[in-house]
Design a protein around this motif. Structure first.
Motif, mmCIF file in Angstrom:
data_model
loop_
_atom_site.group_PDB
_atom_site.id
_atom_site.type_symbol
_atom_site.label_atom_id
_atom_site.label_comp_id
_atom_site.label_asym_id
_atom_site.label_seq_id
_atom_site.Cartn_x
_atom_site.Cartn_y
_atom_site.Cartn_z
ATOM 1 N N ILE A 9 -86.549 -21.844 63.570
ATOM 2 C CA ILE A 9 -87.251 -22.682 62.705
ATOM 3 C C ILE A 9 -88.018 -21.811 61.782
ATOM 4 N N PHE A 10 -88.744 -20.456 62.334
ATOM 5 C CA PHE A 10 -89.584 -19.617 61.681
ATOM 6 C C PHE A 10 -88.740 -18.909 60.464
ATOM 7 N N SER A 11 -87.257 -18.798 60.906
ATOM 8 C CA SER A 11 -86.694 -18.198 59.864
ATOM 9 C C SER A 11 -86.347 -18.888 58.511
ATOM 10 N N HIS A 12 -86.342 -20.113 58.790
ATOM 11 C CA HIS A 12 -86.399 -20.911 57.764
ATOM 12 C C HIS A 12 -87.348 -20.946 56.624
ATOM 13 N N PHE A 13 -88.716 -20.741 57.336
ATOM 14 C CA PHE A 13 -89.814 -20.274 56.382
ATOM 15 C C PHE A 13 -89.597 -18.894 55.789
ATOM 16 N N CYS A 14 -88.968 -17.917 56.328
ATOM 17 C CA CYS A 14 -88.705 -16.753 55.985
ATOM 18 C C CYS A 14 -87.788 -16.708 54.463
ATOM 19 N N LEU A 15 -86.918 -17.531 54.746
ATOM 20 C CA LEU A 15 -85.706 -17.856 53.856
ATOM 21 C C LEU A 15 -86.523 -18.402 52.549
ATOM 22 N N TRP A 16 -87.401 -19.650 52.711
ATOM 23 C CA TRP A 16 -87.879 -20.066 51.620
ATOM 24 C C TRP A 16 -88.741 -19.440 50.846
ATOM 25 N N LEU A 17 -89.569 -18.363 51.535
ATOM 26 C CA LEU A 17 -90.545 -17.790 50.929
ATOM 27 C C LEU A 17 -89.718 -16.774 50.039
ATOM 28 N N SER A 18 -88.511 -16.105 50.673
ATOM 29 C CA SER A 18 -87.684 -15.177 50.054
ATOM 30 C C SER A 18 -87.189 -15.800 48.756
ATOM 31 N N ALA A 19 -86.724 -17.102 48.720
ATOM 32 C CA ALA A 19 -86.509 -17.857 47.434
ATOM 33 C C ALA A 19 -87.418 -17.996 46.612
ATOM 34 N N VAL A 20 -88.560 -18.126 46.947
ATOM 35 C CA VAL A 20 -89.602 -18.280 45.771
ATOM 36 C C VAL A 20 -89.798 -16.948 45.069
ATOM 37 N N VAL A 21 -89.799 -15.837 45.835
ATOM 38 C CA VAL A 21 -89.991 -14.438 45.419
ATOM 39 C C VAL A 21 -88.881 -14.275 44.331
ATOM 40 N N ILE A 22 -87.704 -14.684 44.838
ATOM 41 C CA ILE A 22 -86.363 -14.323 44.215
ATOM 42 C C ILE A 22 -86.308 -15.012 42.675
ATOM 43 N N TYR A 23 -86.766 -16.142 42.775
ATOM 44 C CA TYR A 23 -86.779 -17.171 41.528
ATOM 45 C C TYR A 23 -87.754 -16.645 40.588
ATOM 46 N N ALA A 24 -88.950 -16.058 41.154
ATOM 47 C CA ALA A 24 -90.300 -15.629 40.446
ATOM 48 C C ALA A 24 -89.829 -14.319 39.513
ATOM 49 N N VAL A 25 -88.708 -13.537 40.313
ATOM 50 C CA VAL A 25 -88.299 -12.268 39.533
ATOM 51 C C VAL A 25 -87.443 -12.540 38.798
ATOM 52 N N LEU A 70 -98.771 -22.332 55.739
ATOM 53 C CA LEU A 70 -99.521 -23.122 56.744
ATOM 54 C C LEU A 70 -98.797 -23.049 57.934
ATOM 55 N N LEU A 71 -97.181 -23.564 57.911
ATOM 56 C CA LEU A 71 -96.682 -23.558 59.033
ATOM 57 C C LEU A 71 -96.653 -22.334 59.761
ATOM 58 N N SER A 72 -96.311 -21.346 59.118
ATOM 59 C CA SER A 72 -96.051 -19.769 59.730
ATOM 60 C C SER A 72 -97.423 -19.349 60.414
ATOM 61 N N ILE A 73 -98.404 -19.861 59.819
ATOM 62 C CA ILE A 73 -99.556 -19.593 60.752
ATOM 63 C C ILE A 73 -99.659 -20.235 61.935
ATOM 64 N N LEU A 74 -99.221 -21.735 62.026
ATOM 65 C CA LEU A 74 -99.137 -22.376 63.190
ATOM 66 C C LEU A 74 -98.279 -21.912 64.181
#
Length: 329
Positions: A128-144, A165-169
């Motif tokens: 599940i945590f790898s999901h968060f990593c992929l979604w955050l990576s997608a945010v950076v990729i889109y912004a770039v 928030l979910l990563s902190i949890l």
């Protein structure tokens, strides 16, 4: 695992597959035409998941072996449990309610119930945590790589806050364990409250031991922790190749970076509809919205989701069949 329980999982999976086949939202003639259109790319997609499941199994294997070597538990057996576990997850509403109990029950004869439970919980948390990593990576990729309008900026900001928030949890769960917390959460659910409280009182020592094993991996075996997380993230990235292969049937103007964004945002929407088996409808809509956001035809997204469904059904059948092969007596 006792054959009786294994048969229950198997029958449930078969019934779910039959229901899905009869409720497919396209005609069989249209489905056959789309499969013919895929050509050589369809076998490549099916073989790709042979590799992805191997990466998933290796991540779980590292976690299991961190508690000490188990001579009778081979990687091939864990690979079998991995494929079957994901097959059950695909056909189970609320996803993780089926495959994880199955994995625990299959692993218990090799390492005991406490170690089996802690390793499965840890693996699920990594997955599940790898999901968060992929979604955050997608945010950076889109912004770039893409222009960000104010509307899209709000969406990207909300996704970032949600993932952080979910990563902190999850980090808190890695440090202190999740078993006791999950049981405490279950005690708040109507109809289950009395049973969960009684279960927690009876198995309090075991639950605390499971949590201590989870915390131990994060605290003392960081190389194992980060290796398992990296492998799960790698599996996510490799799975983007599936989208690239499928879209190459329709166009050659889609980059791998775009496929990462398509998979990330479609999986985000699909996981928000976690209560549906195979996220029925959510994934199709997610693919259509994701490719539409990248100025591609929404039909590309629907076609991609369709071929993905076929791949899932193929591996569900394989996973269910593996449940009856090579089991520990």
């Amino acid at each position: 695992m006792k054959s009786r329980f294994r048969n229950i999982f198997l029958v449930f999976g078969i019934v779910a597959v039959v229901i899905m086949l009869f409720t497919f939202d396209v005609s069989y003639e249209e489905l056959l035409n789309n499969l013919k259109r895929a050509g050589i790319y369809l076998p490549l997609v099916l073989l790709l998941w042979l590799v992805i499941y191997a990466i998933n199994a290796l991540s779980w294997y590292i976690i299991v072996r961190s508690g000490g070597k188990v001579s009778s538990l081979t990687f091939s057996k864990l690979y079998k449990f991995t494929v079957s576990g994901f097959a059950i997850n695909y056909v189970t509403p609320v996803g993780l309610m089926g495959g994880e109990p199955y994995r625990i029950m299959e692993l218990t004869p090799y390492v005991g119930v406490e170690r089996a439970t802690s390793s499965v919980i840890l693996y699920v948390m990594m997955h599940i945590f790898s999901h968060f990593c992929l979604w955050l990576s997608a945010v950076v990729i889109y912004a770039v790589f893409y222009p960000v309008s104010w509307e899209m900026g709000i969406v990207l900001g909300l996704v970032t806050v949600f993932c952080l928030l979910l990563s902190i949890l999850f980090v808190k769960g890695y440090r202190h364990g999740m078993a006791v917390a999950c049981v405490h959460l279950g005690s708040k659910i109507p109809f289950l409250k009395k049973w969960v409280i009684r279960f927690s009182e009876t198995h309090k020592a075991k639950l605390e031991n499971i949590d201590s094993q989870i915390a131990l991996l994060h605290r003392q075996k960081k190389s194992t922790f980060y290796s398992a997380l990296f492998l799960e993230y790698l599996a996510r990235v490799v799975s983007c190749m599936e989208v690239w292969l499928i879209l190459n049937v329709l166009t050659t103007n889609v980059s791998f970076v775009s496929c990462v964004l398509i998979l990330a945002f479609s999986s985000l929407l699909a996981n928000l509809l976690f209560f549906l088996p195979m996220q029925l409808g959510g994934r199709e809509g997610g693919f259509a919205l994701a490719v539409g956001g990248l100025s591609l035809s929404g039909a590309y997204g629907v076609y991609t989701a369709l071929i993905t469904r076929v791949r899932e059904l193929f591996w569900i059948v394989i996973g269910l069949a593996l449940m009856k092969i090579g089991n520990k007596k």
